[in-house]
Design an enzyme around this catalytic site. Structure first.
Site, mmCIF file in Angstrom:
data_model
loop_
_atom_site.group_PDB
_atom_site.id
_atom_site.type_symbol
_atom_site.label_atom_id
_atom_site.label_comp_id
_atom_site.label_asym_id
_atom_site.label_seq_id
_atom_site.Cartn_x
_atom_site.Cartn_y
_atom_site.Cartn_z
ATOM 1 N N ASP A 175 51.701 22.214 55.441
ATOM 2 C CA ASP A 175 52.193 23.174 54.443
ATOM 3 C C ASP A 175 51.668 24.571 54.771
ATOM 4 O O ASP A 175 51.235 25.317 53.892
ATOM 5 C CB ASP A 175 51.797 22.761 53.022
ATOM 6 C CG ASP A 175 52.525 23.564 51.938
ATOM 7 O OD1 ASP A 175 53.476 24.294 52.275
ATOM 8 O OD2 ASP A 175 52.125 23.476 50.759
ATOM 9 N N PHE A 203 50.705 31.428 45.856
ATOM 10 C CA PHE A 203 50.142 30.148 46.272
ATOM 11 C C PHE A 203 50.248 30.002 47.792
ATOM 12 O O PHE A 203 51.192 30.488 48.400
ATOM 13 C CB PHE A 203 50.918 28.995 45.629
ATOM 14 C CG PHE A 203 50.717 28.836 44.152
ATOM 15 C CD1 PHE A 203 49.598 28.185 43.654
ATOM 16 C CD2 PHE A 203 51.661 29.315 43.246
ATOM 17 C CE1 PHE A 203 49.424 28.003 42.286
ATOM 18 C CE2 PHE A 203 51.500 29.142 41.883
ATOM 19 C CZ PHE A 203 50.376 28.489 41.400
#
EC number: 3.5.2.3
Length: 425
Positions: free
Chosen positions: A304, A322
């Site tokens: 990710d 984020f």
């Protein structure tokens, strides 16, 4: 050009190291063995280091087009190559979104122009990743979509997910989901537990993730779809995936290095370099993720990789985006914390980062075998160094692991028979 990688240690199926030479030609592996010799071949000295398949990452963010101040296909793919990755799947939260043939062609052109390794683009599940109007799965598949996702946000309407799952099933494509119920986020910036209260920061409860996984596995069963869960982070999510697999539902799942290595109480302060989605959870969640990886509930490890600028991450969590970067630190961190300590074998770690990841999308990569793509890396398991974010090839510096000491670094990456990364002498 014919090439031979000479004197390397390769793991066999039993996890034992054997000294071999590997011959390559026209981007493919042509021979593997102790006595392999090729006339008029370029010799690459392996110096007894470990050779592994090039890693495969099914969950990455390259930011281009639209957010080149954070990362580009060139910098992101070079960062991945440095970390040992030769195949990466790029999420569709770009601008424009790969939600049409025109936009997919644009992204394919950028990849062809700039990538130093294999970059496989996702198609989005919905137009502009809005969660509303569905994209044309058949068209986007024809133009190279590796799978379909709206990663970064969860699809809120069950009907939208269900209809798109049915369409994906018709074309044997995998639906990949960032699972998050927006009504349960509560403007949170970290896990709702003990540490968020100590830091007086709004929390995201575990149920925000797990409730949507529970919904989606039932939708996948009804639709006959293949369904992959991004970045599983909670024990409840693990239970939902485990139960779905036991019921015969075609579900796979990934876990990120940071969720295996860290938990909420490790967060030192209100520092946005520790802000990712899903957030770092509790110690019991982390333990559950370990168990799920070992028993096969979770299928692979994915980074990710989510780069942001220093300016975006310089202050506190509230208001900051984020995400953390992961390409260049994933293997050494996991090797140091789990293989060196005897919790995992080296073969397990390599498989979770290569062939197991490739299998999710039926990709013919992540293996060392005659006829396979000549994608491989050399790893120096004795090499130890301190992680320095300022030295990253990625534009992103956003990592909670800055200053950590790790062993087991990729020092050479070969993609389709060509060296695309080599550690400086």
């Amino acid at each position: 050009m014919k090439k031979v990688l000479r004197n390397v240690q390769m793991l066999n199926e039993q996890g034992e190291l054997q000294t071999v030479n590997i011959a390559m030609a026209d981007g493919k592996i042509t021979a593997i063995g102790q006595e392999v010799t090729v006339v008029n071949a370029e010799v690459i000295e392996g110096n007894g280091l470990i050779v592994a398949p090039g890693f495969v990452d099914v969950h990455t963010h390259l930011r281009e087009p639209g957010f080149e101040h954070k990362e580009t296909i060139a910098t992101g793919s070079a960062s991945a190559a440095k970390g040992g990755f030769t195949t990466i799947c790029a999420m569709p939260n770009t601008k424009p979104v790969p939600d049409s043939v025109e936009n997919m062609q644009l992204i394919n052109g950028l990849i062809k122009e700039s990538a130093v390794i294999r970059v496989l683009p996702y198609g989005s599940l919905t137009k502009d990743i809005s969660g509303e109007v569905r994209t044309n799965v058949e068209e986007l598949k024809a133009y190279g979509a590796v799978a379909f996702s709206d990663d970064g946000v969860g699809i809120q309407l069950a009907s939208t997910m269900y209809e798109q799952m049915k369409d994906a099933a018709k074309h044997d494509m995998v639906v990949v989901a960032h699972c998050e119920d927006n009504s349960l986020i509560y403007d949170g910036v970290m896990h709702e537990g003990k540490r968020n209260k100590e830091l007086d920061l709004p929390g995201i409860p575990s149920i925000c993730e797990s409730v949507q996984i529970a919904r989606d596995v039932l939708l996948a069963e009804a639709a006959g779809a293949r369904y992959h869960v991004c970045h599983v982070s909670t024990k409840e999510s693990v239970r939902a995936v485990r139960d779905a697999k036991a019921a015969g539902i075609r579900v796979t799942a990934e876990v990120c290095p940071h969720h295996l290595l860290l938990e909420e109480m490790d967060i030192p302060s209100d520092d946005a370099n520790w802000k990712m989605n899903p957030p770092l959870r509790g110690a019991d969640d982390k333990d559950s993720l370990h168990a799920a990886l070992l028993d096969g509930t979770i299928d692979c490890i994915a980074t990710d990789h989510a780069p942001h600028t220093v300016e975006e991450k310089c202050c506190g969590m509230v208001g900051a985006p984020f995400g953390i970067v992961g390409f260049e630190t994933a293997f050494p961190l996991l090797y140091t914390q789990f293989v060196e300590t005897g919790k995992w074998t080296l073969k397990q770690l390599i498989d979770w980062m290569s062939v197991k990841a490739a299998e999710i999308f039926d990709l013919p990569y992540g293996t060392l075998a005659v006829g396979a793509s000549a994608d491989m890396i050399l790893i120096d398991i004795q090499k130890e160094q301190t992680i320095d974010a300022e030295g990253f090839v990625s534009k992103g510096r956003n990592t909670p692991f800055n200053g950590w000491v790790a062993k087991g670094w990729p020092v050479l990456t070969i993609f389709e028979g060509n060296i695309v990364y080599q550690e400086a002498e």
